[in-house]
Every structure is written in structure tokens, then in C-alpha cells.
Enzyme design. Structure first.
Site, short mmCIF file in Angstrom:
data_model
loop_
_atom_site.label_atom_id
_atom_site.label_comp_id
_atom_site.label_asym_id
_atom_site.label_seq_id
_atom_site.Cartn_x
_atom_site.Cartn_y
_atom_site.Cartn_z
N ARG A 88 0.83 -1.21 0.00
CA ARG A 88 0.00 0.00 0.00
C ARG A 88 0.86 1.26 0.00
O ARG A 88 0.30 2.36 0.00
CB ARG A 88 -0.87 0.01 1.25
N ARG A 122 -21.16 -2.67 3.30
CA ARG A 122 -20.45 -3.93 3.57
C ARG A 122 -20.78 -4.44 4.98
O ARG A 122 -20.81 -3.69 5.93
CB ARG A 122 -18.94 -3.73 3.43
N ARG A 155 -17.83 -3.19 10.01
CA ARG A 155 -16.49 -2.83 10.50
C ARG A 155 -16.48 -1.37 10.95
O ARG A 155 -17.10 -0.53 10.31
CB ARG A 155 -15.45 -3.04 9.38
P1 ADP Z 1 -10.13 -2.84 2.54
O1 ADP Z 1 -10.49 -4.27 2.29
O2 ADP Z 1 -11.32 -2.02 2.83
O3 ADP Z 1 -9.24 -2.29 1.46
P2 ADP Z 1 -8.24 -3.89 4.40
O4 ADP Z 1 -8.98 -4.97 5.08
O5 ADP Z 1 -7.33 -4.25 3.29
O6 ADP Z 1 -9.29 -2.80 3.89
O7 ADP Z 1 -7.39 -3.06 5.45
C1 ADP Z 1 -7.95 -2.62 6.66
C2 ADP Z 1 -6.93 -1.77 7.40
O8 ADP Z 1 -5.79 -2.56 7.74
C3 ADP Z 1 -6.35 -0.59 6.64
O9 ADP Z 1 -7.21 0.55 6.67
C4 ADP Z 1 -5.04 -0.36 7.40
O10 ADP Z 1 -5.29 0.26 8.66
C5 ADP Z 1 -4.60 -1.79 7.68
N1 ADP Z 1 -3.77 -2.31 6.56
C6 ADP Z 1 -4.09 -3.33 5.73
N2 ADP Z 1 -3.10 -3.54 4.83
C7 ADP Z 1 -2.14 -2.63 5.11
C8 ADP Z 1 -0.88 -2.30 4.53
N3 ADP Z 1 -0.41 -2.98 3.45
N4 ADP Z 1 -0.17 -1.30 5.08
C9 ADP Z 1 -0.61 -0.63 6.14
N5 ADP Z 1 -1.79 -0.84 6.73
C10 ADP Z 1 -2.57 -1.83 6.22
P1 ADP Z 2 -12.12 -4.76 -0.92
O1 ADP Z 2 -11.53 -6.08 -0.50
O2 ADP Z 2 -11.52 -4.23 -2.18
O3 ADP Z 2 -12.12 -3.75 0.18
P2 ADP Z 2 -14.68 -6.19 -0.85
O4 ADP Z 2 -14.44 -7.40 -1.66
O5 ADP Z 2 -14.75 -6.34 0.62
O6 ADP Z 2 -13.65 -5.02 -1.28
O7 ADP Z 2 -16.06 -5.54 -1.37
C1 ADP Z 2 -16.59 -4.35 -0.77
C2 ADP Z 2 -18.12 -4.46 -0.71
O8 ADP Z 2 -18.66 -4.43 -2.03
C3 ADP Z 2 -18.63 -5.74 -0.07
O9 ADP Z 2 -19.80 -5.43 0.66
C4 ADP Z 2 -18.93 -6.65 -1.26
O10 ADP Z 2 -19.98 -7.57 -0.96
C5 ADP Z 2 -19.36 -5.64 -2.33
N1 ADP Z 2 -18.92 -6.04 -3.68
C6 ADP Z 2 -17.75 -6.62 -4.03
N2 ADP Z 2 -17.68 -6.80 -5.37
C7 ADP Z 2 -18.83 -6.28 -5.87
C8 ADP Z 2 -19.36 -6.16 -7.20
N3 ADP Z 2 -18.65 -6.58 -8.26
N4 ADP Z 2 -20.56 -5.58 -7.35
C9 ADP Z 2 -21.26 -5.14 -6.28
N5 ADP Z 2 -20.83 -5.23 -5.00
C10 ADP Z 2 -19.62 -5.79 -4.79
#
Ligand code: ADP
Ligand code: ADP
Length: 209
Positions: A88, A122, A155
Site C-alpha cells: 500500500r 459492507r 467494520r
Molecule cells: P479494505 O479491504 O477495505 O481495502 P483492508 O482490510 O485491506 O481494507 O485493510 C484494513 C486496514 O488494515 C487498513 O485501513 C489499514 O489500517 C490496515 N492495513 C491493511 N493492509 C495494510 C498495509 N499494506 N499497510 C498498512 N496498513 C494496512
Molecule cells: P475490498 O476487499 O476491495 O475492500 P470487498 O471485496 O470487501 O472489497 O467488497 C466491498 C463491498 O462491495 C462488499 O460489501 C462486497 O460484498 C461488495 N462487492 C464486491 N464486489 C462487488 C461487485 N462486483 N458488485 C457489487 N458489489 C460488490
């Protein structure tokens, strides 16, 4: 196959990774899930990062890089991996280059309005991490996980203030990785606005080439 999924929070990386891990028979390594498991287990690392995750800021590079380095040494990652949410920052990408080589970086492209809709709707099962969406991917019974029967949660970082912050953090710290990986020729853009089935099919087609 060694893959990185890049893209803003909420673009659907985790949703596609949960299908792609079976398709390619490689582990799905989500740094967010790894951190959340530490928080759930109340480990020292979990205590250190809990407030950071709730705010939507990034965990310091040194902590994150050490955690990923350790995870990639586990036996299941020898045949390949999907890194979801890592790197990231440029410093993390430089560190990853020292750890392993990559076959492709999949860049999930989605506009801000759609990202906010996805994040704010979500819902997740706390014990398995399975992800739903109140409108786009609802559970069979509202608010209840299909498999475990547990109540789904939102979350902390999917609440409005943290969403704003996370999108700003993404733009400042993570978006520069698009140019970083494009210059290596490894980057593939995927339109993430279609249904998960369509996004998955497009990705498989692109990665075949
Ligand atoms: P999302 O799925 O919404 O992109 P993640 O689950 O990947 O969010 O990440 C949740 C949180 O975990 C981030 O907002 C950050 O606080 C932390 N995090 C995850 N991956 C990283 C990374 N590569 N570097 C720093 N912080 C991270
Ligand atoms: P990320 O890991 O990039 O943060 P997620 O896979 O958790 O994203 O998806 C974020 C939200 O959007 C979840 O609530 C998921 O169910 C929904 N979502 C994911 N892919 C799609 C799609 N192609 N169309 C509509 N909703 C989606």
C-alpha cells in the site's frame, strides 16, 4: 502464480480473491484480515494496531512488511499467492521486490461514488471474515451469516468518518503504486464496476495472455 490485487478500499478485491484462490489453487493473503485476526486474538501486534485500523490510517511499514515477509515463508505460499491489500506504499513495494517476484498486478478500477456505496453497505462475519453487502450481495436472512448463523457486523472503519479518511489515505499513499507497477509492465487494469462473476471472468481472460 504470484499476484498482487491493487485498488481502493471497497473495490471488490477480497470478493474476487475468495473466488480466485480456488480457481488458481493459491492462498489469499489479506493484510487487513491478518491484522484483524491479531486484534481478535488480542496479541501484542493486535493491541498495537487496533486504534490505527479503526481510524483508517495505515499501519507503519516496518510492522506490515515484517508480517508479510513471515507469511510468505509459510509452505502454502510456495506455489503462489494473492496479496490483497499489500503493498500500500512505495516502501512496501520496494520491500516486496526483495522478497519475491510477481507475475501480475491487477488494478481494480472503480469510481469514488461506487466505492462509498460498496463500503457503507459492507457487512462481515466476524469469525470467518466472509463479506456481504446489504444490497449487492445480501445474506439469505438479513443480518445473519449464511454459514455460521452468527450476526453480521459493520467494520468500524466502514463507518462514514473512517471511509473518508481511508479514501484520502489511498489517494496519497497507495495510488502512486499504479504508476510504479505500470512502469514495470506488470499492471493490468480491470473494470471493477461489473458483477463479481464478470470481474472474475475478465481477470482470468487478461491473466491468460
Ligand atoms: P479494505 O479491504 O477495505 O481495502 P483492508 O482490510 O485491506 O481494507 O485493510 C484494513 C486496514 O488494515 C487498513 O485501513 C489499514 O489500517 C490496515 N492495513 C491493511 N493492509 C495494510 C498495509 N499494506 N499497510 C498498512 N496498513 C494496512
Ligand atoms: P475490498 O476487499 O476491495 O475492500 P470487498 O471485496 O470487501 O472489497 O467488497 C466491498 C463491498 O462491495 C462488499 O460489501 C462486497 O460484498 C461488495 N462487492 C464486491 N464486489 C462487488 C461487485 N462486483 N458488485 C457489487 N458489489 C460488490
Amino acid at each position: 502464480m504470484n499476484l498482487v490485487f491493487l485498488g481502493p478500499p471497497g473495490a471488490g478485491k477480497g470478493t474476487i480473491a475468495s473466488q480466485a484462490k480456488n480457481h488458481y489453487d493459491i492462498p489469499h493473503i489479506s493484510t487487513g484480515d491478518l491484522f484483524r485476526n491479531h486484534i481478535k486474538g488480542d496479541t501484542d501486534l493486535g493491541k498495537q494496531v487496533k486504534a490505527i485500523l479503526a481510524s483508517g490510517d495505515l499501519v507503519p511499514d516496518s510492522i506490515t512488511i515484517a508480517m508479510v515477509e513471515q507469511r510468505l515463508k509459510e509452505a502454502d505460499a510456495k506455489k503462489g499467492f494473492i496479496l490483497d491489500g499489500f503493498p500500500r506504499t512505495i516502501a512496501q513495494a520496494d520491500a516486496l521486490k526483495e522478497m519475491t517476484s510477481l507475475d501480475a498486478v491487477v488494478n481494480f478500477v472503480l469510481d469514488r461514488e461506487e466505492i462509498i456505496k460498496r463500503l457503507s453497505g459492507r457487512r462481515v462475519c466476524k469469525s470467518t471474515g466472509k463479506t456481504y453487502h446489504v444490497v449487492f450481495n445480501p445474506p439469505k436472512v438479513a443480518g445473519i451469516d449464511d454459514e455460521t448463523g452468527e450476526a453480521l457486523i459493520q467494520r468500524d472503519d466502514d463507518k462514514q468518518d473512517a471511509i473518508e479518511n481511508r479514501l484520502n489515505v489511498y489517494e496519497k499513499q497507495t495510488e502512486p503504486l499504479i504508476a510504479y507497477y505500470r512502469s514495470t509492465g506488470l499492471l493490468f487494469d480491470i473494470d471493477a464496476s461489473a458483477s463479481p462473476e464478470e470481474v472474475m471472468a475478465e481477470m482470468v481472460k487478461v491473466l491468460k495472455k
